[in-house]
Design an enzyme around this catalytic site. Structure first.
Site, PDB file in Angstrom:
ATOM      1  N   ASN A 112       0.902  -1.079  -0.146  1.00  0.00           N
ATOM      2  CA  ASN A 112      -0.127   0.126   0.050  1.00  0.00           C
ATOM      3  C   ASN A 112       0.882   1.166   0.165  1.00  0.00           C
ATOM      4  O   ASN A 112       1.895   1.321   0.461  1.00  0.00           O
ATOM      5  CB  ASN A 112      -1.033   0.028   1.254  1.00  0.00           C
ATOM      6  CG  ASN A 112      -0.310  -0.053   2.535  1.00  0.00           C
ATOM      7  OD1 ASN A 112       0.651  -0.814   2.656  1.00  0.00           O
ATOM      8  ND2 ASN A 112      -0.995   0.278   3.476  1.00  0.00           N
ATOM      9  N   GLU A 142       0.540   5.148   0.724  1.00  0.00           N
ATOM     10  CA  GLU A 142      -0.468   6.380   1.265  1.00  0.00           C
ATOM     11  C   GLU A 142      -0.169   7.578   0.931  1.00  0.00           C
ATOM     12  O   GLU A 142       0.965   7.890   0.246  1.00  0.00           O
ATOM     13  CB  GLU A 142      -0.477   6.126   2.922  1.00  0.00           C
ATOM     14  CG  GLU A 142      -1.228   4.852   3.268  1.00  0.00           C
ATOM     15  CD  GLU A 142      -1.424   4.747   4.831  1.00  0.00           C
ATOM     16  OE1 GLU A 142      -0.935   5.602   5.506  1.00  0.00           O
ATOM     17  OE2 GLU A 142      -1.993   3.767   5.265  1.00  0.00           O
ATOM     18  N   CYS A 198      -4.088   0.899  -2.393  1.00  0.00           N
ATOM     19  CA  CYS A 198      -4.241  -0.532  -1.541  1.00  0.00           C
ATOM     20  C   CYS A 198      -3.029  -1.371  -2.101  1.00  0.00           C
ATOM     21  O   CYS A 198      -2.767  -1.313  -3.270  1.00  0.00           O
ATOM     22  CB  CYS A 198      -5.401  -1.429  -1.768  1.00  0.00           C
ATOM     23  SG  CYS A 198      -6.802  -0.437  -0.611  1.00  0.00           S
ATOM     24  N   GLU A 236      -3.232  -4.372  -3.014  1.00  0.00           N
ATOM     25  CA  GLU A 236      -3.834  -5.527  -4.180  1.00  0.00           C
ATOM     26  C   GLU A 236      -3.783  -4.374  -5.421  1.00  0.00           C
ATOM     27  O   GLU A 236      -3.301  -5.013  -6.389  1.00  0.00           O
ATOM     28  CB  GLU A 236      -5.167  -5.603  -3.522  1.00  0.00           C
ATOM     29  CG  GLU A 236      -5.163  -6.516  -2.502  1.00  0.00           C
ATOM     30  CD  GLU A 236      -5.515  -5.696  -1.281  1.00  0.00           C
ATOM     31  OE1 GLU A 236      -4.877  -4.491  -1.034  1.00  0.00           O
ATOM     32  OE2 GLU A 236      -6.107  -6.263  -0.391  1.00  0.00           O
ATOM     33  N   CYS A 271     -10.350  -5.114   0.239  1.00  0.00           N
ATOM     34  CA  CYS A 271     -11.441  -3.973   0.316  1.00  0.00           C
ATOM     35  C   CYS A 271     -12.304  -4.383  -1.093  1.00  0.00           C
ATOM     36  O   CYS A 271     -11.801  -4.840  -2.026  1.00  0.00           O
ATOM     37  CB  CYS A 271     -10.951  -2.586   0.543  1.00  0.00           C
ATOM     38  SG  CYS A 271     -10.425  -1.658  -1.078  1.00  0.00           S
ATOM     39  N   CYS A 311     -10.677  -2.957  -4.420  1.00  0.00           N
ATOM     40  CA  CYS A 311      -9.755  -4.106  -4.766  1.00  0.00           C
ATOM     41  C   CYS A 311     -10.529  -4.974  -5.765  1.00  0.00           C
ATOM     42  O   CYS A 311     -10.018  -5.612  -6.423  1.00  0.00           O
ATOM     43  CB  CYS A 311      -8.619  -4.347  -4.012  1.00  0.00           C
ATOM     44  SG  CYS A 311      -7.621  -2.941  -3.294  1.00  0.00           S
TER      45      CYS A 311
HETATM   46  N1  THU Z   1      -5.234  -1.489   2.783  1.00  0.00           N
HETATM   47  C1  THU Z   1      -4.535  -2.376   1.603  1.00  0.00           C
HETATM   48  O1  THU Z   1      -3.615  -1.879   1.140  1.00  0.00           O
HETATM   49  N2  THU Z   1      -5.392  -3.389   1.379  1.00  0.00           N
HETATM   50  C2  THU Z   1      -6.505  -3.788   1.952  1.00  0.00           C
HETATM   51  O2  THU Z   1      -6.872  -4.774   1.491  1.00  0.00           O
HETATM   52  C3  THU Z   1      -7.168  -2.879   3.067  1.00  0.00           C
HETATM   53  C4  THU Z   1      -6.524  -1.711   3.180  1.00  0.00           C
HETATM   54  C5  THU Z   1      -4.550  -0.445   3.185  1.00  0.00           C
HETATM   55  C6  THU Z   1      -5.031   0.930   2.661  1.00  0.00           C
HETATM   56  C7  THU Z   1      -4.290   2.046   3.676  1.00  0.00           C
HETATM   57  O3  THU Z   1      -3.032   2.219   3.322  1.00  0.00           O
HETATM   58  C8  THU Z   1      -4.479   0.906   4.980  1.00  0.00           C
HETATM   59  O4  THU Z   1      -4.444  -0.457   4.495  1.00  0.00           O
HETATM   60  C9  THU Z   1      -5.504   1.171   5.966  1.00  0.00           C
HETATM   61  O5  THU Z   1      -6.593   1.305   5.347  1.00  0.00           O
END
Ligand code: THU
Length: 140
Positions: free
Chosen positions: A49, A51, A60, A62, A93, A96
């Site tokens: 991920n 941010e 994310c 994925e 999520c 994704c």
């Molecule tokens: N996140 C992912 O990378 N994948 C997921 O399946 C759920 C959430 C990340 C997004 C964000 O950077 C952090 O987790 C918190 O939501």
């Protein structure tokens, strides 16, 4: 769990996902996620991920992983491993899942979810997203 395809098994894919997780850029949530995608030609793409200070721009693990693979010419996938340091296996999520559905017309992509202490769960894409949005050109 047994082999998925072409000598890469579930444990290998999870290991790749955990390795990819180390690169996560998650200074805001501190929730690091890693993913590894096995393509039908046996290649593996990984991602984490990423941010942003403008939170909504976060992507994310994925989706980063799928976009890396597609941008390198792969569109057929056998399995995706996604991992986080959570007591229970981390679940992708909805956004994704929709992106994964784009490349899994039969919704049969194998999802392997991992958490702390080797906690594992696996299922097919259609179990997490029973109905994906589809757009057929000229048919709406
Ligand atoms: N996140 C992912 O990378 N994948 C997921 O399946 C759920 C959430 C990340 C997004 C964000 O950077 C952090 O987790 C918190 O939501």
């Amino acid at each position: 769990m047994g082999k998925i395809k072409k000598s890469i098994d579930t444990q290998d894919l999870l290991k790749e996902a955990f390795k990819a997780r180390e690169a996560a850029h998650a200074p805001y949530s501190r929730f690091k996620v890693g993913a590894a995608l096995l393509c039908d030609d046996g290649s593996v793409f990984t991602g984490c991920n990423v941010e942003n200070a403008s939170y909504g721009l976060t992507v994310c693990a994925e989706r980063v992983t799928v976009f890396k693979a597609v941008s390198e010419g792969r569109k057929k996938f056998a399995a995706l491993a996604v991992v986080a340091d959570t007591p229970e296996p981390v679940q992708p999520c909805g956004a994704c899942l929709q992106v994964l559905a784009e490349f899994s017309p039969k919704m049969d992509l194998m999802l392997i979810m991992g958490g702390r202490k080797g906690k594992l769960k696996s299922c097919r894409l259609n179990q997490l997203l029973p109905g994906a949005f589809r757009l057929k050109r000229g048919r709406h």
